[in-house]
Design a protein around this motif. Structure first.
Motif, PDB file in Angstrom:
ATOM      1  N   VAL A 251       0.856  -1.189   0.000  1.00  0.00           N
ATOM      2  CA  VAL A 251       0.000   0.000   0.000  1.00  0.00           C
ATOM      3  C   VAL A 251       0.890   1.236   0.000  1.00  0.00           C
ATOM      4  O   VAL A 251       1.818   1.344   0.808  1.00  0.00           O
ATOM      5  CB  VAL A 251      -0.919   0.042   1.233  1.00  0.00           C
ATOM      6  N   SER A 252       0.640   2.153  -0.917  1.00  0.00           N
ATOM      7  CA  SER A 252       1.357   3.424  -0.929  1.00  0.00           C
ATOM      8  C   SER A 252       0.353   4.555  -1.138  1.00  0.00           C
ATOM      9  O   SER A 252      -0.752   4.333  -1.635  1.00  0.00           O
ATOM     10  CB  SER A 252       2.424   3.452  -2.027  1.00  0.00           C
ATOM     11  N   CYS A 253       0.733   5.769  -0.769  1.00  0.00           N
ATOM     12  CA  CYS A 253      -0.202   6.880  -0.842  1.00  0.00           C
ATOM     13  C   CYS A 253       0.537   8.192  -1.087  1.00  0.00           C
ATOM     14  O   CYS A 253       1.613   8.430  -0.522  1.00  0.00           O
ATOM     15  CB  CYS A 253      -0.998   6.967   0.470  1.00  0.00           C
ATOM     16  N   ARG A 254      -0.055   9.034  -1.915  1.00  0.00           N
ATOM     17  CA  ARG A 254       0.419  10.401  -2.106  1.00  0.00           C
ATOM     18  C   ARG A 254      -0.750  11.343  -1.858  1.00  0.00           C
ATOM     19  O   ARG A 254      -1.873  11.067  -2.301  1.00  0.00           O
ATOM     20  CB  ARG A 254       0.978  10.616  -3.508  1.00  0.00           C
ATOM     21  N   THR A 255      -0.482  12.433  -1.177  1.00  0.00           N
ATOM     22  CA  THR A 255      -1.550  13.370  -0.842  1.00  0.00           C
ATOM     23  C   THR A 255      -1.195  14.787  -1.263  1.00  0.00           C
ATOM     24  O   THR A 255      -0.031  15.199  -1.191  1.00  0.00           O
ATOM     25  CB  THR A 255      -1.841  13.385   0.674  1.00  0.00           C
ATOM     26  N   TYR A 256      -2.208  15.515  -1.708  1.00  0.00           N
ATOM     27  CA  TYR A 256      -2.084  16.952  -1.926  1.00  0.00           C
ATOM     28  C   TYR A 256      -2.454  17.623  -0.622  1.00  0.00           C
ATOM     29  O   TYR A 256      -3.598  17.575  -0.181  1.00  0.00           O
ATOM     30  CB  TYR A 256      -3.014  17.383  -3.060  1.00  0.00           C
ATOM     31  N   HIS A 257      -1.452  18.228   0.009  1.00  0.00           N
ATOM     32  CA  HIS A 257      -1.625  18.805   1.339  1.00  0.00           C
ATOM     33  C   HIS A 257      -0.877  20.133   1.384  1.00  0.00           C
ATOM     34  O   HIS A 257       0.257  20.214   1.868  1.00  0.00           O
ATOM     35  CB  HIS A 257      -1.071  17.841   2.393  1.00  0.00           C
ATOM     36  N   PRO A 258      -1.498  21.180   0.886  1.00  0.00           N
ATOM     37  CA  PRO A 258      -0.812  22.476   0.858  1.00  0.00           C
ATOM     38  C   PRO A 258      -0.554  23.014   2.266  1.00  0.00           C
ATOM     39  O   PRO A 258      -1.242  22.646   3.221  1.00  0.00           O
ATOM     40  CB  PRO A 258      -1.780  23.371   0.086  1.00  0.00           C
ATOM     41  N   GLU A 259       0.432  23.884   2.379  1.00  0.00           N
ATOM     42  CA  GLU A 259       0.788  24.454   3.679  1.00  0.00           C
ATOM     43  C   GLU A 259      -0.374  25.207   4.313  1.00  0.00           C
ATOM     44  O   GLU A 259      -0.484  25.295   5.533  1.00  0.00           O
ATOM     45  CB  GLU A 259       1.994  25.381   3.523  1.00  0.00           C
ATOM     46  N   SER A 260      -1.255  25.746   3.475  1.00  0.00           N
ATOM     47  CA  SER A 260      -2.376  26.529   3.981  1.00  0.00           C
ATOM     48  C   SER A 260      -3.501  25.676   4.560  1.00  0.00           C
ATOM     49  O   SER A 260      -4.446  26.196   5.158  1.00  0.00           O
ATOM     50  CB  SER A 260      -2.947  27.400   2.856  1.00  0.00           C
ATOM     51  N   SER A 261      -3.428  24.363   4.380  1.00  0.00           N
ATOM     52  CA  SER A 261      -4.498  23.466   4.823  1.00  0.00           C
ATOM     53  C   SER A 261      -4.054  22.633   6.008  1.00  0.00           C
ATOM     54  O   SER A 261      -2.913  22.157   6.073  1.00  0.00           O
ATOM     55  CB  SER A 261      -4.929  22.543   3.680  1.00  0.00           C
ATOM     56  N   ALA A 262      -4.960  22.416   6.949  1.00  0.00           N
ATOM     57  CA  ALA A 262      -4.660  21.588   8.114  1.00  0.00           C
ATOM     58  C   ALA A 262      -4.714  20.100   7.787  1.00  0.00           C
ATOM     59  O   ALA A 262      -4.219  19.276   8.571  1.00  0.00           O
ATOM     60  CB  ALA A 262      -5.635  21.908   9.245  1.00  0.00           C
ATOM     61  N   VAL A 263      -5.325  19.743   6.644  1.00  0.00           N
ATOM     62  CA  VAL A 263      -5.519  18.333   6.295  1.00  0.00           C
ATOM     63  C   VAL A 263      -5.241  18.114   4.812  1.00  0.00           C
ATOM     64  O   VAL A 263      -5.118  19.073   4.036  1.00  0.00           O
ATOM     65  CB  VAL A 263      -6.965  17.881   6.621  1.00  0.00           C
ATOM     66  N   ASP A 264      -5.178  16.852   4.410  1.00  0.00           N
ATOM     67  CA  ASP A 264      -5.016  16.520   2.997  1.00  0.00           C
ATOM     68  C   ASP A 264      -6.295  16.835   2.232  1.00  0.00           C
ATOM     69  O   ASP A 264      -7.399  16.544   2.698  1.00  0.00           O
ATOM     70  CB  ASP A 264      -4.653  15.041   2.831  1.00  0.00           C
ATOM     71  N   LEU A 265      -6.151  17.415   1.056  1.00  0.00           N
ATOM     72  CA  LEU A 265      -7.302  17.793   0.231  1.00  0.00           C
ATOM     73  C   LEU A 265      -7.519  16.835  -0.935  1.00  0.00           C
ATOM     74  O   LEU A 265      -8.567  16.868  -1.584  1.00  0.00           O
ATOM     75  CB  LEU A 265      -7.117  19.215  -0.296  1.00  0.00           C
ATOM     76  N   PHE A 266      -6.537  16.000  -1.214  1.00  0.00           N
ATOM     77  CA  PHE A 266      -6.653  14.988  -2.269  1.00  0.00           C
ATOM     78  C   PHE A 266      -5.677  13.873  -1.937  1.00  0.00           C
ATOM     79  O   PHE A 266      -4.604  14.116  -1.378  1.00  0.00           O
ATOM     80  CB  PHE A 266      -6.319  15.586  -3.637  1.00  0.00           C
ATOM     81  N   ALA A 267      -6.039  12.651  -2.268  1.00  0.00           N
ATOM     82  CA  ALA A 267      -5.141  11.522  -2.020  1.00  0.00           C
ATOM     83  C   ALA A 267      -5.312  10.463  -3.097  1.00  0.00           C
ATOM     84  O   ALA A 267      -6.418  10.244  -3.599  1.00  0.00           O
ATOM     85  CB  ALA A 267      -5.418  10.912  -0.642  1.00  0.00           C
ATOM     86  N   ARG A 268      -4.205   9.858  -3.425  1.00  0.00           N
ATOM     87  CA  ARG A 268      -4.205   8.689  -4.318  1.00  0.00           C
ATOM     88  C   ARG A 268      -3.578   7.538  -3.543  1.00  0.00           C
ATOM     89  O   ARG A 268      -2.422   7.610  -3.125  1.00  0.00           O
ATOM     90  CB  ARG A 268      -3.415   8.970  -5.586  1.00  0.00           C
ATOM     91  N   ILE A 269      -4.371   6.490  -3.341  1.00  0.00           N
ATOM     92  CA  ILE A 269      -3.916   5.307  -2.615  1.00  0.00           C
ATOM     93  C   ILE A 269      -3.756   4.176  -3.624  1.00  0.00           C
ATOM     94  O   ILE A 269      -4.711   3.804  -4.313  1.00  0.00           O
ATOM     95  CB  ILE A 269      -4.921   4.894  -1.524  1.00  0.00           C
ATOM     96  N   ASP A 270      -2.540   3.636  -3.728  1.00  0.00           N
ATOM     97  CA  ASP A 270      -2.254   2.536  -4.663  1.00  0.00           C
ATOM     98  C   ASP A 270      -2.057   1.248  -3.889  1.00  0.00           C
ATOM     99  O   ASP A 270      -1.316   1.215  -2.893  1.00  0.00           O
ATOM    100  CB  ASP A 270      -1.003   2.846  -5.488  1.00  0.00           C
ATOM    101  N   LEU A 271      -2.749   0.208  -4.346  1.00  0.00           N
ATOM    102  CA  LEU A 271      -2.670  -1.097  -3.696  1.00  0.00           C
ATOM    103  C   LEU A 271      -2.232  -2.144  -4.698  1.00  0.00           C
ATOM    104  O   LEU A 271      -2.702  -2.165  -5.846  1.00  0.00           O
ATOM    105  CB  LEU A 271      -4.029  -1.494  -3.105  1.00  0.00           C
ATOM    106  N   SER A 272      -1.319  -3.022  -4.259  1.00  0.00           N
ATOM    107  CA  SER A 272      -0.847  -4.121  -5.103  1.00  0.00           C
ATOM    108  C   SER A 272      -1.288  -5.446  -4.503  1.00  0.00           C
ATOM    109  O   SER A 272      -1.189  -5.659  -3.292  1.00  0.00           O
ATOM    110  CB  SER A 272       0.681  -4.094  -5.206  1.00  0.00           C
ATOM    111  N   TYR A 273      -1.783  -6.326  -5.366  1.00  0.00           N
ATOM    112  CA  TYR A 273      -2.151  -7.695  -5.009  1.00  0.00           C
ATOM    113  C   TYR A 273      -1.287  -8.642  -5.842  1.00  0.00           C
ATOM    114  O   TYR A 273      -0.669  -8.206  -6.830  1.00  0.00           O
ATOM    115  CB  TYR A 273      -3.624  -7.944  -5.307  1.00  0.00           C
TER     116      TYR A 273
END
Length: 445
Positions: free
Chosen positions: A317-339
């Motif tokens: 499982v890996s993840c990348r998030t769009y989390h600008p300095e102006s935001s307290a939380v992530d505003l977008f995320a892509r979660i990649d899963l391998s089976y």
């Protein structure tokens, strides 16, 4: 002679039904009662009706309050009935206020205020109908109460939130019997509770309810750590109670059929799943730390689809998030899963908008569910030869919250500890994947 007409399902006839008919009868000289047929209940999204049409007609007849009983079989029949029977007044409960104003072109329309506190005692005789309390007074709690009108076997009687003013306003708006001063008070008046409170309260509130002997229907995510999900389920099992995560997509008929078709080999072996769910949320608790963000708010939905289609245990499982300095939380995320034999991607956003579809790729063809796929009403199987393509249509009624509530009520009535539509291990897997994504996310801004 003044003719009055009213309609209803009249399932498990109780004192609230009797009071409605008494008040309707007092408004005229001749009372006509329309009882909904099974087929009409299905088309309008009424779920979990316990008694047959014959039994429900007998309920009304045995009350001695109806001069005439008819069957309501299709949408639009009310207009025809009013004209056919020369009706002077149409009467219905105030929880439907405004919905039938169009009938005022044909007769007087009267909405009767709900009589609180009169149905619970008789309803609970024999354990047939559940008294349910709501924790929280936000948007989803309001939608839930409205949706509950379409589920037989449940009576919402109480509400509590951390703000007394909003608790009182909520109870008044929906005609609830109790506006509670504390969670303890609410738990003393109910058989089951629906948790629609902020994420960080789910675990302590659910634990308190289960320890008090109360069944729990909990909004997603039930917990943000898998061990907490297991802890709550262990507690429910020890106390012979039902605990269910209210992840509404899991209980929708169209979603269940989509999973069955995809897993059944129609498109061959599944090699990829891509699911996206975004909605723009400019402010509110969803954008507040520490428990807000796109992952905690929305990832449960695409992860549900992925584990239903590919299994509970991805190898990576890996993840990348769009989390600008102006935001307290992530505003977008892509979660990649391998089976071992497939890959999957879940994309979620509360500050980024994208096409919200679901694509399941197989070795023979693929399955496509258009946006909003999480409210599954329609999907297609598509193949190399377009003549083999097929379209599937399923009704998704209202906000969809009724489906999870109906499953919850049925589980309690049947003494079932688990639903195949959302198993304990699936709730645990979703919590584990959310925790992994949040812990290991790489940020970009």
């Amino acid at each position: 002679m003044r003719r009055v007409i009213t309609y209803g399902t009249f399932d498990l006839f109780h004192e609230g039904h009797r009071r409605l008919l008494e008040r309707a009868r007092a408004l005229g000289d001749h009372l006509i009662v329309g009882v909904t047929s099974e087929s009409y209940d299905a088309t309008r999204g009424k779920l979990n009706v316990r008694q047959s049409l014959v039994e429900r007609i007998r309920n009304v007849t045995d009350s001695g309050l109806a001069d005439e009983v008819i069957v309501e079989e299709y949408e639009g029949q009310k207009i025809q009935d009013i004209q056919r029977y020369g009706v002077d007044a149409f009467v219905i409960g105030s929880d439907w206020e405004g919905k039938f104003d169009y009938l005022s072109d044909y007769c007087e329309v009267i909405y009767l205020e709900r009589t609180t506190g009169v149905s619970s005692t008789q309803l609970r005789q024999g354990g047939r109908v559940l008294r349910l309390g709501v924790v929280g007074t936000g948007r989803i709690a309001r939608r839930f109460v409205r949706e509950s009108r379409y589920v037989a076997g449940v009576e919402i009687s109480s509400v509590w939130s951390r703000t007394s003013q909003s608790t009182s306003a909520f109870a008044q708006a929906f005609g609830l019997e109790h506006a509670e001063a504390s969670l303890e008070d609410l738990l003393a008046h109910v058989d089951a509770v629906y948790l629609a409170s902020p994420h960080d309260t789910h675990v302590p509130y659910a634990r308190q309810a289960l320890e008090a002997g109360v069944h729990v229907l909990c909004e997603k995510p039930m917990a943000l750590r898998p061990e907490q999900v297991d802890e709550l389920h262990d507690l429910a099992e020890r106390n012979n109670l039902v605990l269910l995560e209210a992840l509404k997509t899991a209980f929708a008929p169209g979603f269940q059929r989509m999973v069955a078709i995809a897993r059944g080999g129609t498109i061959g072996s599944i090699r990829s799943v891509d699911a996206t769910f975004t909605k723009l949320i400019p402010s509110g608790r969803e954008r507040e730390a520490p428990d807000g963000g796109s992952i905690t708010e929305l990832a449960s939905y695409p992860l549900l689809a992925i584990i239903k289609l590919l299994g509970l245990d991805p190898s990576e499982v890996s993840c990348r998030t769009y989390h600008p300095e102006s935001s307290a939380v992530d505003l977008f995320a892509r979660i990649d899963l391998s089976y071992p034999h497939a890959v999957a991607t879940a994309k979620v956003g509360i500050g980024v908008k994208a096409e919200g579809n679901l694509v399941v790729a197989g070795t023979r063809g693929y399955l496509y569910v258009p946006s909003p796929w999480w409210l599954t009403e329609y999907f297609e199987t598509r193949f190399e030869d377009p003549r083999d393509n097929r379209k599937y249509y399923y009704k998704y009624n209202g906000d969809g919250l009724r489906y999870g509530l109906a499953e919850f009520v049925s589980m309690i009535g049947e003494g079932s500890s688990e639903s195949f539509k959302l198993r304990r291990q699936e709730s645990t897997a979703i919590a584990r994947l959310i925790a992994d994504a949040r812990t290991h996310a790489r940020r970009f801004s």
